[in-house]
Design a protein around this motif. Structure first.
Motif, short mmCIF file in Angstrom:
data_model
loop_
_atom_site.label_atom_id
_atom_site.label_comp_id
_atom_site.label_asym_id
_atom_site.label_seq_id
_atom_site.Cartn_x
_atom_site.Cartn_y
_atom_site.Cartn_z
N LYS A 99 0.81 -1.23 0.00
CA LYS A 99 0.00 0.00 0.00
C LYS A 99 0.84 1.27 0.00
O LYS A 99 0.44 2.28 0.57
N PHE A 100 2.00 1.19 -0.59
CA PHE A 100 2.76 2.43 -0.72
C PHE A 100 2.79 2.91 -2.17
O PHE A 100 3.70 3.61 -2.60
N GLY A 101 1.78 2.53 -2.91
CA GLY A 101 1.71 2.90 -4.34
C GLY A 101 1.75 4.40 -4.54
O GLY A 101 2.48 4.91 -5.39
N GLU A 102 1.02 5.09 -3.73
CA GLU A 102 0.95 6.54 -3.81
C GLU A 102 2.34 7.15 -3.69
O GLU A 102 2.75 7.98 -4.49
N LYS A 103 3.04 6.65 -2.66
CA LYS A 103 4.38 7.17 -2.41
C LYS A 103 5.29 6.89 -3.60
O LYS A 103 6.03 7.76 -4.05
N LEU A 104 5.16 5.70 -4.12
CA LEU A 104 6.00 5.31 -5.25
C LEU A 104 5.71 6.22 -6.46
O LEU A 104 6.61 6.74 -7.11
#
Lengths: 96, 732
Positions: free
Chosen positions: B63-68
């Motif tokens: 769930k770190f897609g946004e950050k990526l």
């Protein structure tokens, strides 16, 4: 162009399979064809630190089965129930 | 795995292991960020794709897609900002090269980044509906490099400069040009159009405006067109080499507008080199060029066509109204044919056989041929000339060609009935004097006339041919039944059906005894086989071959008219005869007799008789005797042949009158035909319909139609409506 590639499992087992078979996986296909000289495309060796030997073996079998299936040989691919979960995760990872 | 077997299992939602290490995301991102830097610095050879992919995969999975995603955008943006500075710093000519180089690098890096972030592309972006990695990378390039203020204008100017240089003849690096333009296209159609195409078209428009002005001041029309054509092909070539194919129409329309449409009138009317000049001098290449260029612009061909039509009409009008030129009818028609051939060739070679041009040509000819009321007569005379002598020794195919051409002129005639009248006269003379060269050609022309105007038009002409044929048979029958006549003079009679032949009042004369006996025999023979017919002798139309022996024994065969024969035969029994005596003996009308004596006595080299006193004209007191000293190189001597000639003014009037007279029943027939089907019709419509119906034969005169209507009313075919006087009613 090399005919075969080497896939290495978590435990360090090496599977040498046809490049064509390996390319069934979209992920492996990118690894082998992406421009810019990643080590995989240079050496033809891919290491999977997260995939166990059992699963990788099954995956390689699947590659060959898939090739034949796509050529019209409609047989069944047997999967042991206990491998299912891990196999599916690997499939997601490999985009197969 | 895409295996159907999988369906057998119940799949429960998978619970991910909770990540314990809070710094996990940052750490992983750092690895990836470093890799992106390395990729941009072209230092990626040591990197493991699997490792990077796995890290990105895990980040998304945890769930770190946004950050990526934001991280990737930020890192790339930073890189591109740096690059744009480098590009900006490049001096002069290397600017474009640097830009191109950096663009290629960016593309490659973008591809690699897209590959390692593939899992994010597939899952995270898919579910959040954000732009995918690759288009995102292109947008970033557009915003940070192409639209970078210090690059944007410079880039455009550099490109336009290069195009300008190429237009003035310099060689530029087309490959580089193509790559840069390709970059615009890759960035999207709107980027290509807004950032390059539109300014490019504006600059081109300006360039050609100036250049065309320059050309038109300094070149003649032909050269100008050559230059315009060259420019046009250059631009098309340019598009093929380094622009988007879709730009072709746009740039060519700019050239067309600036170089052709804006100067159309001036070009066409250019003195000493414009369209008229090209037409006059058969400049097929220039004309073809003009056609192909002008057809590209609206109203281009209309302009060309209008000028051509105007010129044609002017030229034709001069041709047909020039009294000098209408002196010789054959020459006159030949000139018409030549003009027609000339323009036919122009249209077929230069104007691509354009139908509208052919129509213009036809309507022009129709217009001016009918300006001269004698055109129908002249055309018939032309045919007469050709069929008398002109076609000798010409292959059958060529004969057809000549006849076809004549038919073309015939088609232009409005007064086809006048032509028919003359043609009939001329044909009659040809047939009776045996002067026609080729029966096939005669018949072929009749067939052509028939297909053009219908059976009615040619039935009488065909009747003439039939008469000739029947007469031959009759003559054979006559001599078959009178074998004793093989000795002595031979009489050949052509029996002509009244009505089929142009009627001429029969002029009686006293035939020599030898001949009149024969005539009587023939009359009784003919009336014996065909009862109820009447025979009258058209002595004014016949010919005779007579053998004569002169003073020192010179023998000659004289080919003369029937009248001349009558006169000459008198000298068998007398040495000297006065005019009065001849007139009495032959009873030939005075005018005919004078003409016939004139041709016998006054034509040099053919004067078989002499007269006293010697003079050019025949007087009533003259006397005549045989010219014993007559000599000629030829055994056969032809005297005073009747050749169809241009009519004199009174003759013309007479023919005209006859034609008018013949038209009356035709107009009446048309009126009755129309009224029979319509029952009631008003005046204007009747005029229109009659005119239309008679069009193929002649152009009916409205006043004449009105007269005919009145005559029909008098004879109770029609009546006027009681309430509306303009309405006519048909009376059955």
């Amino acid at each position: 162009m090399r005919e075969t590639v080497k896939l290495i499992s978590m435990e360090g087992f090496e599977f040498v399979i046809d490049r064509e078979a390996a390319m069934v996986s979209q992920t492996i296909r990118s690894m082998l064809t992406s421009p810019g000289g990643f080590s995989e495309s240079k050496d033809g060796v891919v290491t999977f630190p997260d995939i166990s030997t059992t699963i990788l073996e099954k995956i390689c079998q699947y590659f060959y089965w898939s090739l034949q299936y796509s050529r019209g040989k409609e047989t069944e691919f047997h999967i042991e129930p206990e491998l299912t979960l891990e196999l599916m995760m690997a499939a997601n990872y490999l985009h197969t | 795995m895409s295996n159907q077997k999988k369906r057998n299992f119940q799949i429960e939602a998978f619970k991910h292991r909770v990540v314990v290490d809070p710094k996990y995301a940052d750490k992983t991102w750092q690895i990836l960020e470093r890799a992106i830097h390395q990729i941009y610095n072209q230092d990626a050879s040591g990197l493991s794709f699997e490792e990077l992919y796995r890290n990105a995969y895990n980040m998304v999975l945890h769930k770190f897609g946004e950050k990526l995603y934001t991280g990737f955008i930020a890192t790339m943006t930073a890189h591109l900002k740096e690059k744009s500075k480098l590009i900006e710093a490049a001096q002069g000519g290397s600017f474009l090269e640097e830009l191109n180089k950096k663009w290629n690098e960016h593309n490659k890096a973008l591809e690699m980044i897209r590959d390692i972030l593939m899992y994010m592309d597939r899952t995270y972006i898919e579910s959040t509906k954000k732009p995918h990695v690759h288009p995102m990378g292109l947008s970033l390039w557009r915003d940070n490099v192409v639209h970078f203020p210090k690059i944007h204008a410079r880039l455009l100017n550099t490109l336009l400069d290069l195009v300008q240089k190429e237009r003035t003849g310099e060689v530029i690096d087309r490959g580089l040009m193509r790559n840069v333009i390709k970059m615009f296209m890759d960035l999207g159609e709107s980027v290509y159009q807004d950032d390059f195409e539109k300014p490019f078209l504006e600059a081109s428009s300006e360039f050609y405006k100036v250049e065309s002005q320059e050309f038109i001041e300094s070149c003649d029309c032909g050269d100008y067109l050559k230059k315009a054509e060259k420019r046009l092909t250059e631009e098309i070539d340019r598009v093929a080499h380094y622009l988007d194919a879709k730009s072709e129409d746009k740039i060519t329309s700019v050239v067309e507008k600036e170089m052709i449409a804006n100067h159309m009138q001036r070009l066409v009317h250019m003195e000493n080199s414009g369209l008229v000049n090209m037409l006059l001098n058969d400049k097929y290449d220039d004309l073809g060029r003009m056609y192909s260029l002008f057809r590209r612009v609206t109203n281009g061909l209309v302009t060309v066509r209008d000028v051509m039509t105007l010129h044609l009409r002017e030229m034709g009008k001069q041709l047909v109204t020039d009294p000098e030129k209408s002196k010789d009818p054959v020459e006159f028609v030949q000139r018409l044919l030549d003009e027609r051939d000339k323009y036919d060739k122009i249209i077929s070679t230069a104007f691509g056989n354009d139908k509208t041009f052919q129509n213009a040509l036809n309507s022009s000819f129709e217009y001016f041929i009918n300006l001269n009321a004698r055109s129908p007569e002249f055309i018939s005379l032309f045919v007469d000339d050709k069929l008398r002598k002109g076609l000798k020794g010409i292959a059958e195919v060529d004969v057809e060609v000549v006849l076809d051409k004549v038919m073309m002129l015939f088609r232009y005639l409005q007064e086809k009935d006048v032509f028919e009248k003359y043609y009939k006269q001329h044909l009659a003379k040809r047939l009776l004097s045996g002067k026609t060269v080729s029966d096939d050609a005669e018949r072929s022309l009749i067939v052509k006339l028939k297909t053009e105007c219908g059976y009615q038009f040619t039935s009488k002409l065909e009747g003439m041919f039939t008469d000739m044929k029947t007469s031959e048979d009759t003559m054979r029958g006559f001599y078959g039944s009178h074998p004793e006549l093989s000795e002595g003079p031979t009489l050949i009679v052509q029996v002509l059906t009244t009505g089929s032949w142009p009627t001429q009042p029969a002029v009686p004369c006293n035939l020599p005894a030898e001949v009149s006996v024969l005539c009587e025999k023939f009359r009784s023979f003919y009336l014996g086989t065909h009862t109820g017919r009447r025979l009258s002798w058209q002595t004014n139309m016949g010919t005779a071959d007579i053998k004569a022996v002169f003073g020192k024994g010179q023998k000659h065969e004289l080919n003369v008219s029937t009248f001349q024969m009558c006169v000459l035969m008198l000298f068998n029994n007398a040495d000297r005869l006065s005019y009065k005596e001849i007139e009495q003996a032959t009873e030939i009308p005075a005018s005919d007799l004078k003409r016939c004596l004139q041709s016998l006595a006054c034509v040099k080299g053919k004067n078989v008789i002499k007269k006293e006193p010697m003079s050019k004209d025949i007087g009533e007191e003259d006397s005549f005797f045989v010219n014993d000293k007559f000599t000629s190189k030829f055994y056969k001597v032809k005297i005073g042949t009747v050749v169809a000639q241009k009519e004199t003014e009174p003759e013309k009037q007479e023919t005209r009158q006859r034609v008018e007279e013949d038209r009356k029943p035709q107009i009446e027939a048309a009126i009755v035909r129309i009224m029979k089907s319509r029952k009631i019709l008003d005046h204007n419509n009747i005029i229109a319909e009659v005119t239309k119906q008679l069009q193929p034969r002649f152009l009916a005169n409205p006043t004449e139609i009105k007269k005919r209507i009145e005559s029909l009313i008098e004879r109770d075919f029609l009546e006027r409506d009681n309430t509306d006087r303009k309405l006519y009613r048909y009376l059955a």
